[in-house]
Scaffold this motif. Structure first.
Motif, short mmCIF file in Angstrom:
data_model
loop_
_atom_site.label_atom_id
_atom_site.label_comp_id
_atom_site.label_asym_id
_atom_site.label_seq_id
_atom_site.Cartn_x
_atom_site.Cartn_y
_atom_site.Cartn_z
N UNK A 146 39.75 24.75 69.69
CA UNK A 146 39.26 23.94 70.98
C UNK A 146 38.94 22.56 70.73
N UNK A 147 38.52 22.42 69.54
CA UNK A 147 38.13 20.94 69.02
C UNK A 147 39.19 20.13 69.21
N UNK A 148 40.35 20.80 68.35
CA UNK A 148 41.86 19.80 68.49
C UNK A 148 42.46 19.83 69.92
N UNK A 149 42.06 20.76 70.84
CA UNK A 149 42.45 20.54 72.24
C UNK A 149 41.92 19.38 72.79
N UNK A 150 40.78 19.39 72.76
CA UNK A 150 40.06 18.16 73.04
C UNK A 150 40.50 16.80 72.55
N UNK A 151 40.59 16.98 71.10
CA UNK A 151 41.06 15.62 70.71
C UNK A 151 42.66 15.21 71.11
N UNK A 152 43.52 16.12 71.18
CA UNK A 152 44.87 16.03 71.78
C UNK A 152 44.49 15.57 73.32
N UNK A 153 43.62 15.99 74.03
CA UNK A 153 43.48 15.31 75.44
C UNK A 153 43.12 13.86 75.37
N UNK A 154 42.29 13.70 74.38
CA UNK A 154 41.72 12.25 74.75
C UNK A 154 42.85 11.45 73.76
N UNK A 155 43.60 11.89 73.07
CA UNK A 155 44.92 11.19 72.56
C UNK A 155 45.71 10.78 73.86
N UNK A 156 45.94 11.74 74.68
CA UNK A 156 46.78 11.71 75.76
C UNK A 156 46.17 10.65 76.55
N UNK A 157 44.96 10.72 76.81
CA UNK A 157 44.31 9.66 77.74
C UNK A 157 44.38 8.14 77.19
N UNK A 158 44.19 8.24 75.84
CA UNK A 158 44.68 6.93 75.17
C UNK A 158 46.10 6.56 75.62
N UNK A 159 47.01 7.29 75.52
CA UNK A 159 48.43 6.71 75.88
C UNK A 159 48.54 6.34 77.30
N UNK A 160 47.89 7.29 78.13
CA UNK A 160 48.13 6.87 79.75
C UNK A 160 47.34 5.67 79.89
N UNK A 161 46.21 5.41 79.46
CA UNK A 161 45.21 4.24 79.79
C UNK A 161 45.62 2.90 79.04
N UNK A 162 46.16 3.16 77.80
CA UNK A 162 46.79 1.81 77.09
C UNK A 162 48.10 1.58 77.33
N UNK A 163 49.23 2.39 77.32
CA UNK A 163 50.47 2.07 77.49
C UNK A 163 51.20 2.46 78.96
N UNK A 164 50.58 3.53 79.57
CA UNK A 164 51.34 3.87 80.95
C UNK A 164 50.52 3.27 82.02
N UNK A 165 49.35 2.56 82.08
CA UNK A 165 48.41 2.46 83.18
C UNK A 165 49.23 1.93 84.46
#
Length: 117
Positions: A8-27
């Motif tokens: 579950x912690x890994x899932x949350x970590x992956x979600x936030x890595x995805x948010x990073x990609x969306x916000x930093x590179x795909x915005x």
């Protein structure tokens, strides 16, 4: 730390890595504009620096959670999961978008529950 908690912690970590990609590179790309319901490409361009900053913070949350898993440190995991939960609550409240709470806070809350039971 149980296997379920680690997953579950890994899932949350992956979600936030995805948010990073969306916000930093795909915005400013169609995927980012659609995901965040931005009103226009121009608006996305005007706000991309703010979004990148937001993405960086999501990256720090992800890194902290991964570190907690590697170190098998429940206290670090609790700290970062609480941070994620609060960020999701505040983000949902400030944007008036309940989906944000479900996407961000609920997985972190589930992970916290597995720690405390």
């Amino acid at each position: 730390m149980t296997l379920l908690t680690s997953i579950l912690i890994a899932f949350v970590a992956l979600e936030h890595l995805y948010f990073l990609i969306l916000e930093m590179f795909l915005w400013t790309k169609p995927k980012g504009i659609k995901t965040f319901g931005l009103k226009s490409k121009a608006f996305a361009e005007e706000t991309k620096v703010l979004a990148a900053n937001q993405g960086l913070y999501n990256g720090f949350l992800s890194a902290g959670l991964v570190y907690a898993i590697i170190q098998k440190d429940i206290n670090i995991a609790i700290f970062f999961l609480v941070c994620v939960t609060i960020a999701g609550i505040y983000g949902s409240y400030s944007t008036k978008n309940i989906k944000l709470f479900y996407a961000q806070s609920i997985p972190a809350i589930f992970a916290l529950i597995t720690i405390f039971i």
